[in-house]
Design a protein around this motif. Structure first.
Motif, PDB file in Angstrom:
ATOM      1  N   MET A  51       0.822  -1.209   0.000  1.00 28.61           N
ATOM      2  CA  MET A  51       0.000   0.000   0.000  1.00 28.61           C
ATOM      3  C   MET A  51       0.856   1.259   0.000  1.00 28.61           C
ATOM      4  N   ILE A  52       1.978   1.228   0.708  1.00 26.98           N
ATOM      5  CA  ILE A  52       2.899   2.365   0.675  1.00 26.98           C
ATOM      6  C   ILE A  52       3.388   2.596  -0.752  1.00 26.98           C
ATOM      7  N   GLU A  53       3.794   1.536  -1.422  1.00 21.65           N
ATOM      8  CA  GLU A  53       4.248   1.663  -2.810  1.00 21.65           C
ATOM      9  C   GLU A  53       3.144   2.233  -3.687  1.00 21.65           C
ATOM     10  N   THR A  54       1.921   1.771  -3.465  1.00 21.83           N
ATOM     11  CA  THR A  54       0.785   2.216  -4.264  1.00 21.83           C
ATOM     12  C   THR A  54       0.476   3.677  -4.008  1.00 21.83           C
ATOM     13  N   LEU A  55       0.499   4.076  -2.734  1.00 25.14           N
ATOM     14  CA  LEU A  55       0.215   5.466  -2.387  1.00 25.14           C
ATOM     15  C   LEU A  55       1.277   6.403  -2.947  1.00 25.14           C
ATOM     16  N   GLU A  56       2.521   6.004  -2.851  1.00 28.63           N
ATOM     17  CA  GLU A  56       3.600   6.832  -3.407  1.00 28.63           C
ATOM     18  C   GLU A  56       3.437   6.994  -4.910  1.00 28.63           C
ATOM     19  N   ASP A  57       3.080   5.902  -5.582  1.00 26.75           N
ATOM     20  CA  ASP A  57       2.918   5.952  -7.036  1.00 26.75           C
ATOM     21  C   ASP A  57       1.735   6.835  -7.429  1.00 26.75           C
ATOM     22  N   ALA A  93      -7.325   0.039   2.781  1.00 26.08           N
ATOM     23  CA  ALA A  93      -7.113  -1.299   2.236  1.00 26.08           C
ATOM     24  C   ALA A  93      -8.186  -1.687   1.225  1.00 26.08           C
ATOM     25  N   THR A  94      -9.416  -1.259   1.461  1.00 29.68           N
ATOM     26  CA  THR A  94     -10.477  -1.610   0.521  1.00 29.68           C
ATOM     27  C   THR A  94     -10.241  -1.000  -0.864  1.00 29.68           C
ATOM     28  N   GLN A  95      -9.501   0.099  -0.915  1.00 29.38           N
ATOM     29  CA  GLN A  95      -9.210   0.714  -2.208  1.00 29.38           C
ATOM     30  C   GLN A  95      -8.271  -0.123  -3.058  1.00 29.38           C
ATOM     31  N   VAL A  96      -7.559  -1.056  -2.438  1.00 31.31           N
ATOM     32  CA  VAL A  96      -6.678  -1.948  -3.201  1.00 31.31           C
ATOM     33  C   VAL A  96      -7.238  -3.371  -3.160  1.00 31.31           C
ATOM     34  N   HIS A  97      -8.578  -3.454  -3.051  1.00 33.09           N
ATOM     35  CA  HIS A  97      -9.315  -4.716  -3.160  1.00 33.09           C
ATOM     36  C   HIS A  97      -9.076  -5.669  -1.989  1.00 33.09           C
ATOM     37  N   VAL A  98      -8.662  -5.141  -0.839  1.00 33.34           N
ATOM     38  CA  VAL A  98      -8.459  -5.984   0.341  1.00 33.34           C
ATOM     39  C   VAL A  98      -9.475  -5.553   1.399  1.00 33.34           C
ATOM     40  N   PRO A  99     -10.507  -6.351   1.656  1.00 34.53           N
ATOM     41  CA  PRO A  99     -11.543  -5.962   2.612  1.00 34.53           C
ATOM     42  C   PRO A  99     -11.114  -6.179   4.054  1.00 34.53           C
ATOM     43  N   THR A 100     -10.364  -5.225   4.579  1.00 35.90           N
ATOM     44  CA  THR A 100      -9.944  -5.276   5.975  1.00 35.90           C
ATOM     45  C   THR A 100      -9.764  -3.859   6.487  1.00 35.90           C
ATOM     46  N   ARG A 101      -9.821  -3.665   7.792  1.00 38.83           N
ATOM     47  CA  ARG A 101      -9.881  -2.321   8.355  1.00 38.83           C
ATOM     48  C   ARG A 101      -8.473  -1.790   8.638  1.00 38.83           C
ATOM     49  N   LEU A 102      -7.889  -1.211   7.610  1.00 39.87           N
ATOM     50  CA  LEU A 102      -6.544  -0.657   7.670  1.00 39.87           C
ATOM     51  C   LEU A 102      -6.480   0.558   6.767  1.00 39.87           C
ATOM     52  N   VAL A 103      -5.947   1.661   7.296  1.00 43.63           N
ATOM     53  CA  VAL A 103      -5.750   2.869   6.494  1.00 43.63           C
ATOM     54  C   VAL A 103      -4.350   3.412   6.747  1.00 43.63           C
ATOM     55  N   MET A 104      -3.896   4.237   5.836  1.00 46.06           N
ATOM     56  CA  MET A 104      -2.644   4.972   6.013  1.00 46.06           C
ATOM     57  C   MET A 104      -2.842   6.383   5.486  1.00 46.06           C
ATOM     58  N   PHE A 105      -2.134   7.341   6.087  1.00 49.37           N
ATOM     59  CA  PHE A 105      -2.308   8.743   5.696  1.00 49.37           C
ATOM     60  C   PHE A 105      -1.170   9.583   6.268  1.00 49.37           C
ATOM     61  N   PHE A 106      -1.062  10.803   5.778  1.00 47.72           N
ATOM     62  CA  PHE A 106      -0.183  11.819   6.347  1.00 47.72           C
ATOM     63  C   PHE A 106      -0.720  13.173   5.922  1.00 47.72           C
TER      64      PHE A 106
END
Length: 210
Positions: A53-59, A67-80
């Motif tokens: 997800m870090i690689e995806t967000l950077e790109d 996580a759901t945005q990358v087709h993984v149904p689990t409760r995880l987010v990242m932000f800054f």
């Protein structure tokens, strides 16, 4: 991107080949369903997901990803929140403020007060559009860090907006569903044109949320 450097180093051992994941777009069922909680934050599969997800967000160039945005149904987010964005909002000196890169597992949000503020949002899952979205201006959020420790913070302004936006994804909600006036849903090109033309800077909150 430097904000994620620590996470890259910490999780590199979990993933020999990091991957840029495909981002789900509005209309995909994974974005419309509530996600179940992460059972074990220390699971190596969660560590691998974080790295990817870090690689995806950077790109993608956003400030947050669920996580759901990358087709993984689990409760995880990242932000800054970039320091420059925080300084523009609260008048801090350049280089001060901001919110460090954060990975939040099983997040919970508690509104603090009833004040709602409208702000422009974009989303990597709704490409090419912007919308004026009302959000709680002051919240408290909590969740687990990848090492299992508790993260608990109060947030206002853009910081609060980013957290609410990302956590909405975990509940199957996209920002257009939060809008009260769909006439303020516009194409990105029109948004930038109107922002540039506005004499008072109205609409200048053009940071991609994600």
């Amino acid at each position: 991107m430097l904000f994620a450097g620590l996470y890259h180093r910490f999780y590199r051992r979990h993933s020999k080949a990091m991957a840029i994941l495909k981002i789900a777009r509005m209309g995909h069922p994974v974005l419309a369903r509530p996600a179940p909680p992460v059972a074990d934050p220390g699971d190596p599969e969660i560590a691998r997901l974080i790295v990817d997800m870090i690689e995806t967000l950077e790109d993608a160039g956003g400030v947050g990803l669920a996580a759901t945005q990358v087709h993984v149904p689990t409760r995880l987010v990242m932000f800054f929140v970039p320091a420059a964005r925080a300084a523009a909002e609260d008048g801090a000196a350049e280089g001060e403020g901001g919110v460090p890169f954060t990975v939040l597992i099983n997040p919970e949000i508690e509104p603090l007060g009833e004040t709602m503020v409208a702000g422009w949002e974009g989303c990597l899952s709704v490409p090419g559009l912007r919308g004026l979205v009302p959000r709680h201006d002051h919240i408290r959020y909590r969740g687990l860090a990848p090492d299992g420790s508790l993260i608990e913070r109060e947030a206002r302004g853009f910081h609060a907006r980013v957290v609410q936006h990302e956590c909405d994804h975990l509940d199957g909600v996209l920002y257009p569903q939060r809008m009260t006036d769909l006439s303020r849903l516009v194409f990105e090109s029109e948004f930038r044109h109107q922002t540039a033309a506005a004499p008072d800077g109205d609409g200048a909150d053009d940071e991609e949320v994600a």
